[in-house]
Design an enzyme around this catalytic site. Sequence first.
Site, PDB file in Angstrom:
ATOM      1  N   ASN A   2       0.823  -1.217   0.000  1.00 60.75           N
ATOM      2  CA  ASN A   2       0.000   0.000   0.000  1.00 60.75           C
ATOM      3  C   ASN A   2       0.852   1.260   0.000  1.00 60.75           C
ATOM      4  O   ASN A   2       0.486   2.250  -0.627  1.00 60.75           O
ATOM      5  CB  ASN A   2      -0.927   0.031   1.217  1.00 60.75           C
ATOM      6  N   ASP A  11      -5.759  -3.352  -2.415  1.00 59.08           N
ATOM      7  CA  ASP A  11      -6.961  -4.186  -2.387  1.00 59.08           C
ATOM      8  C   ASP A  11      -6.955  -5.186  -3.545  1.00 59.08           C
ATOM      9  O   ASP A  11      -7.364  -6.337  -3.387  1.00 59.08           O
ATOM     10  CB  ASP A  11      -8.222  -3.330  -2.446  1.00 59.08           C
ATOM     11  N   GLU A  38      -3.698  -7.426   6.050  1.00 55.28           N
ATOM     12  CA  GLU A  38      -3.198  -8.179   4.907  1.00 55.28           C
ATOM     13  C   GLU A  38      -2.943  -9.642   5.268  1.00 55.28           C
ATOM     14  O   GLU A  38      -2.182 -10.330   4.598  1.00 55.28           O
ATOM     15  CB  GLU A  38      -1.927  -7.536   4.335  1.00 55.28           C
TER      16      GLU A  38
END
Length: 124
Positions: A2, A11, A38
């Site tokens: 991210n 995502d 995650e």
Amino acid sequence: YNDTYGHLQGDQALQAVAKVLKSTFQRPGDYPFRLGGEEFGVIITDSECKNSRAMGEKVRTNIENLKMEHKGSKVAQVLTVSIGGICIVPNADMGDDALIHAADTNLYAAKERGRNQVVFGNKL
């Protein structure tokens, strides 16, 4: 991931990992699930430890073979996963927390050993 690519691509990476889990664990007693963030978990029933570890290795390899670019990684230029597992026949006295803690300990061992690997144990 991210930090390098943002939450939307993060995502998408999680969805790709979930698809690998879904395609790998298809037996009736296999149950992949998301733990949050995650992290994913998988309950594998009716399996020898060596077979469960081999399934973990298959997941690790299949995710690496997706070849999803990951410029921010210190391990590889593609998305990889570290996997920690516990092979044990549970009994009524074992709590969920003990099982998750044991698997998590092995996950951190995989990360400490250089990431992108599978570490399984058979002790709580």
